[in-house]
Write a protein that holds these residues in place. Structure first.
Motif, mmCIF file in Angstrom:
data_model
loop_
_atom_site.group_PDB
_atom_site.id
_atom_site.type_symbol
_atom_site.label_atom_id
_atom_site.label_comp_id
_atom_site.label_asym_id
_atom_site.label_seq_id
_atom_site.Cartn_x
_atom_site.Cartn_y
_atom_site.Cartn_z
ATOM 1 N N GLY A 100 0.837 -1.197 0.000
ATOM 2 C CA GLY A 100 0.000 0.000 0.000
ATOM 3 C C GLY A 100 0.866 1.239 0.000
ATOM 4 O O GLY A 100 2.091 1.162 -0.130
ATOM 5 N N GLU A 101 0.234 2.387 0.158
ATOM 6 C CA GLU A 101 0.958 3.650 0.094
ATOM 7 C C GLU A 101 1.263 4.236 1.463
ATOM 8 O O GLU A 101 1.868 5.298 1.557
ATOM 9 C CB GLU A 101 0.158 4.659 -0.729
ATOM 10 N N LYS A 102 0.877 3.562 2.530
ATOM 11 C CA LYS A 102 1.054 4.084 3.877
ATOM 12 C C LYS A 102 1.997 3.177 4.648
ATOM 13 O O LYS A 102 1.817 1.968 4.682
ATOM 14 C CB LYS A 102 -0.296 4.160 4.589
ATOM 15 N N GLY A 103 3.027 3.755 5.255
ATOM 16 C CA GLY A 103 3.951 2.985 6.066
ATOM 17 C C GLY A 103 3.412 2.753 7.464
ATOM 18 O O GLY A 103 2.477 3.415 7.914
ATOM 19 N N GLY A 104 4.003 1.788 8.165
ATOM 20 C CA GLY A 104 3.647 1.541 9.550
ATOM 21 C C GLY A 104 2.311 0.885 9.777
ATOM 22 O O GLY A 104 1.738 0.990 10.864
ATOM 23 N N THR A 105 1.798 0.193 8.770
ATOM 24 C CA THR A 105 0.481 -0.429 8.908
ATOM 25 C C THR A 105 0.556 -1.928 9.187
ATOM 26 O O THR A 105 -0.472 -2.606 9.228
ATOM 27 C CB THR A 105 -0.369 -0.195 7.640
ATOM 28 N N GLY A 106 1.753 -2.470 9.365
ATOM 29 C CA GLY A 106 1.891 -3.872 9.725
ATOM 30 C C GLY A 106 1.860 -4.837 8.562
ATOM 31 O O GLY A 106 1.446 -5.994 8.727
ATOM 32 N N LYS A 107 2.323 -4.392 7.392
ATOM 33 C CA LYS A 107 2.325 -5.277 6.226
ATOM 34 C C LYS A 107 3.183 -6.517 6.450
ATOM 35 O O LYS A 107 2.798 -7.631 6.088
ATOM 36 C CB LYS A 107 2.804 -4.502 4.997
ATOM 37 N N THR A 108 4.361 -6.326 7.021
ATOM 38 C CA THR A 108 5.258 -7.462 7.227
ATOM 39 C C THR A 108 4.678 -8.454 8.221
ATOM 40 O O THR A 108 4.821 -9.670 8.057
ATOM 41 C CB THR A 108 6.642 -6.979 7.699
ATOM 42 N N THR A 109 3.993 -7.967 9.244
ATOM 43 C CA THR A 109 3.341 -8.867 10.198
ATOM 44 C C THR A 109 2.333 -9.759 9.495
ATOM 45 O O THR A 109 2.290 -10.976 9.718
ATOM 46 C CB THR A 109 2.630 -8.059 11.300
ATOM 47 N N LEU A 110 1.528 -9.182 8.617
ATOM 48 C CA LEU A 110 0.537 -9.963 7.893
ATOM 49 C C LEU A 110 1.190 -10.926 6.908
ATOM 50 O O LEU A 110 0.790 -12.086 6.796
ATOM 51 C CB LEU A 110 -0.431 -9.036 7.159
ATOM 52 N N ALA A 111 2.208 -10.445 6.197
ATOM 53 C CA ALA A 111 2.864 -11.284 5.189
ATOM 54 C C ALA A 111 3.576 -12.470 5.825
ATOM 55 O O ALA A 111 3.465 -13.613 5.342
ATOM 56 C CB ALA A 111 3.838 -10.447 4.368
ATOM 57 N N THR A 112 4.321 -12.233 6.894
ATOM 58 C CA THR A 112 5.086 -13.314 7.511
ATOM 59 C C THR A 112 4.179 -14.329 8.189
ATOM 60 O O THR A 112 4.409 -15.539 8.097
ATOM 61 C CB THR A 112 6.114 -12.765 8.509
ATOM 62 N N GLY A 119 5.759 0.424 2.292
ATOM 63 C CA GLY A 119 4.623 1.319 2.475
ATOM 64 C C GLY A 119 4.762 2.616 1.712
ATOM 65 O O GLY A 119 4.865 3.704 2.286
ATOM 66 N N ARG A 120 4.750 2.504 0.389
ATOM 67 C CA ARG A 120 4.834 3.688 -0.466
ATOM 68 C C ARG A 120 4.502 3.269 -1.895
ATOM 69 O O ARG A 120 4.539 2.088 -2.226
ATOM 70 C CB ARG A 120 6.229 4.303 -0.410
ATOM 71 N N LEU A 155 -4.243 -8.442 -4.082
ATOM 72 C CA LEU A 155 -3.558 -7.364 -3.360
ATOM 73 C C LEU A 155 -4.333 -7.101 -2.075
ATOM 74 O O LEU A 155 -5.545 -6.879 -2.114
ATOM 75 C CB LEU A 155 -3.508 -6.086 -4.198
ATOM 76 N N PHE A 156 -3.636 -7.148 -0.949
ATOM 77 C CA PHE A 156 -4.237 -6.794 0.328
ATOM 78 C C PHE A 156 -3.548 -5.545 0.849
ATOM 79 O O PHE A 156 -2.314 -5.490 0.941
ATOM 80 C CB PHE A 156 -4.099 -7.943 1.327
ATOM 81 N N VAL A 157 -4.350 -4.545 1.164
ATOM 82 C CA VAL A 157 -3.843 -3.247 1.591
ATOM 83 C C VAL A 157 -4.151 -3.062 3.071
ATOM 84 O O VAL A 157 -5.296 -2.775 3.442
ATOM 85 C CB VAL A 157 -4.488 -2.103 0.778
ATOM 86 N N PRO A 158 -3.164 -3.231 3.950
ATOM 87 C CA PRO A 158 -3.413 -2.989 5.369
ATOM 88 C C PRO A 158 -3.478 -1.496 5.662
ATOM 89 O O PRO A 158 -2.654 -0.719 5.163
ATOM 90 C CB PRO A 158 -2.194 -3.619 6.067
ATOM 91 N N VAL A 159 -4.444 -1.097 6.449
ATOM 92 C CA VAL A 159 -4.530 0.287 6.910
ATOM 93 C C VAL A 159 -4.943 0.269 8.371
ATOM 94 O O VAL A 159 -5.630 -0.648 8.827
ATOM 95 C CB VAL A 159 -5.537 1.139 6.102
ATOM 96 N N GLN A 160 -4.508 1.273 9.084
ATOM 97 C CA GLN A 160 -5.021 1.457 10.430
ATOM 98 C C GLN A 160 -6.371 2.153 10.329
ATOM 99 O O GLN A 160 -6.627 2.914 9.399
ATOM 100 C CB GLN A 160 -4.035 2.266 11.267
ATOM 101 N N GLN A 214 -5.678 7.089 -3.317
ATOM 102 C CA GLN A 214 -4.565 6.900 -4.236
ATOM 103 C C GLN A 214 -4.426 5.426 -4.630
ATOM 104 O O GLN A 214 -4.156 5.095 -5.784
ATOM 105 C CB GLN A 214 -3.248 7.396 -3.606
ATOM 106 N N VAL A 215 -4.619 4.540 -3.662
ATOM 107 C CA VAL A 215 -4.518 3.108 -3.949
ATOM 108 C C VAL A 215 -5.620 2.681 -4.916
ATOM 109 O O VAL A 215 -5.377 1.915 -5.859
ATOM 110 C CB VAL A 215 -4.613 2.281 -2.652
ATOM 111 N N ASP A 216 -6.818 3.179 -4.719
ATOM 112 C CA ASP A 216 -7.938 2.856 -5.598
ATOM 113 C C ASP A 216 -7.626 3.261 -7.035
ATOM 114 O O ASP A 216 -7.881 2.498 -7.974
ATOM 115 C CB ASP A 216 -9.199 3.566 -5.101
ATOM 116 N N GLY A 217 -7.047 4.447 -7.195
ATOM 117 C CA GLY A 217 -6.671 4.902 -8.527
ATOM 118 C C GLY A 217 -5.567 4.052 -9.134
ATOM 119 O O GLY A 217 -5.576 3.759 -10.339
ATOM 120 N N LEU A 218 -4.620 3.640 -8.318
ATOM 121 C CA LEU A 218 -3.526 2.798 -8.793
ATOM 122 C C LEU A 218 -4.042 1.424 -9.217
ATOM 123 O O LEU A 218 -3.619 0.890 -10.255
ATOM 124 C CB LEU A 218 -2.477 2.655 -7.687
#
Length: 215
Positions: free
Chosen positions: A7-19, A89-90, A105-110, A121-125
């Protein structure tokens, strides 16, 4: 299947979900590869720590960067049944390149207004990439939500996601629990640690189900 967590936002725990997803897939007997396209290398560090632990289902991990991500991930997907890609996250070259070949594609967000705003922005991408990869399906996962029962930000944010044409809800809410950080420091998923946190395990089972269903 190629599963991209990004996704485009850092610090949302992407690595936690992926691992955790990769660990659970491996634990279920799956032939899974974890691909780290984030130059911070958190997933790769997790994989290296995991390699030193005995008794865990192996999760091979490789780092891939640059415009060649789509080509390399496609090649790797021919060698493994499932590929889980952890993107930074960018809006990066790596994220866009991985989206071109991903099935999901899974986009984690807080669950905060500031994070939900980035989904525009993600929706447009996603709309742009679906012109090249029409089979790509993009879903939002609420991560690091408050554990306090009276804080209902995640539930309130769900209505906002419905406004986006190219994103849907994964139906998963992951809470901010120390169990995830403890497991990560050992190269494990939350279900693999001694005396696992039952609530964290339940959340990861829901996450796994959202990705792989009953498979």
């Amino acid at each position: 299947m190629i599963v991209l967590v990004g996704g485009e936002k850092g610090g949302t725990g992407k690595t936690t979900l992926a691992t955790n997803l990769a660990a659970m897939r491996a634990g279920a007997g799956g032939d899974v590869l974890l691909v780290d396209t984030d130059r911070q290398g958190s997933a790769s560090f997790w994989g290296a720590v995991r390699d030193e632990e005995d008794g865990l289902a192996p999760v091979p991990c490789v780092q891939v960067f640059g415009k060649g991500v789509s080509r390399q991930v496609t090649d790797l997907a021919g060698r493994y049944s499932d590929v889980v890609v952890d993107a930074g996250g960018r809006d990066s070259v790596e994220l866009r390149s991985a989206m071109v070949v991903a099935d999901r594609l899974f986009v984690p967000v807080q669950a905060s207004q500031f994070d939900v705003w980035t989904l525009e922005q993600v929706d447009g991408l996603v709309e742009q990439v679906q012109a090249i990869n029409p089979s790509l399906r993009a879903s939002v996962v609420f991560n690091r939500a408050s554990t306090h029962p009276r804080v209902r930000e995640a539930e309130e944010a769900e209505a906002l996601v419905a406004e986006f044409e190219h994103l849907d809800l994964a139906g998963v809410v992951v809470r901010d629990r120390i169990a995830y950080r403890r497991a990560a420091s050992e190269g494990r998923g939350v279900a693999e640690v001694p005396e696992p946190d039952a609530k964290a395990v339940s959340e990861m089972e829901q996450w796994y189900g959202a990705v792989f269903g009953g498979a």
